[in-house]
Design a protein around this motif. Sequence first.
Motif, PDB file in Angstrom:
ATOM      1  N   ALA A 186       0.842  -1.203   0.000  1.00  0.00           N
ATOM      2  CA  ALA A 186       0.000   0.000   0.000  1.00  0.00           C
ATOM      3  C   ALA A 186       0.874   1.248   0.000  1.00  0.00           C
ATOM      4  O   ALA A 186       1.851   1.326   0.746  1.00  0.00           O
ATOM      5  N   SER A 277      -1.390  -3.595  -0.734  1.00  0.00           N
ATOM      6  CA  SER A 277      -2.296  -2.634  -1.365  1.00  0.00           C
ATOM      7  C   SER A 277      -3.729  -3.149  -1.176  1.00  0.00           C
ATOM      8  O   SER A 277      -3.970  -4.350  -1.175  1.00  0.00           O
ATOM      9  N   SER A 278      -4.664  -2.214  -1.000  1.00  0.00           N
ATOM     10  CA  SER A 278      -5.983  -2.578  -0.479  1.00  0.00           C
ATOM     11  C   SER A 278      -6.695  -3.669  -1.286  1.00  0.00           C
ATOM     12  O   SER A 278      -7.292  -4.578  -0.719  1.00  0.00           O
TER      13      SER A 278
END
Length: 330
Positions: A186, A277-278
């Motif tokens: 992220a 990362s989401s």
Amino acid sequence: ANPAGEIAISSEQKVYDVVLKQAALVKKQLPSLDKPDIIVPGTLLNEAYERCGEVCAEYAKTFYLGTLLMTPERRRAIWAIYVWCRRTDELVDGPNASQITPMALDRWESRLEDLFEGRPFDMLDAALSDTVAKFPVDIQPFKDMIEGMRMDLRKSRYKNFDDLYLYCYYVAGTVGLMSVPVMGIAPESQATTESVYNAALALGIANQLTNILRDVGEDARRGRIYLPQDELAQAGLSDEDIFAGRVTDKWRNFMKSQIKRARMFFDEAEKGVTELSSASRWPVWASLLLYSQILDEIEANDYDNFTKRAYVSKAKKILALPVAYAKSLA
């Protein structure tokens, strides 16, 4: 016995060196200039990736559903990696496993080197070849996984946990190191790249330890015991007890300590999932939650992993998806 007088380094240290190398690669975020463009027509490449997706959907449903939230580029790359790992595993565990030789593994490794050079052998190789050209993926974890398969050919006992840890890294921890460069960290993450890799590694180790505990009976029937020999002895257990499939209090106590260790690795892994990362978090959470539930099922079976296979029911798997999803947003 150290013939060359070299300092014995622990498995964890050896593995950490690979982690550092990987993390450095991601920091550099190599431009793809030094990698040849793969000469595969775009339509064929799309077909290759689709096929990888189908294999993933067939053999790892929950994980596959989790990948559907990722960006198309990342999702396809994860499928390609999954399929290569599966094919590698099939060499030693699949229908033709009894004929597999160290030479066949050497050939598989030279095919791997070719596809990293942009010379894929078949369609599925082409998908991975394209993936490693686009993402900062290093060849070492792939080679290490093949090394784990070699280990399986020559070894059916592990003298202590250090020994077993290395095996778990080779066959499963490597998957974490292959995947992080694709899943992405992220942008807002404050964590070091190394720590995210370490967590990915921990998830692979936790999953493999869970596999081992789930499959004790099955492995014993193939003459294999993937449990630390010294810890078995300390618990007052022997190979004979395992081959006989005796669930005694000694066995239950031994299993409790093994499950506790696996859960420790899951806890370690949780710290890193939040840094991905989401869109990439969901499949990882799903895998983490489902695998750690296998440990609960072993407990529910009163530690009889000789005759009962601990598995997570379909209903529980379906329930895990929204829980994983909620965690991935948190």
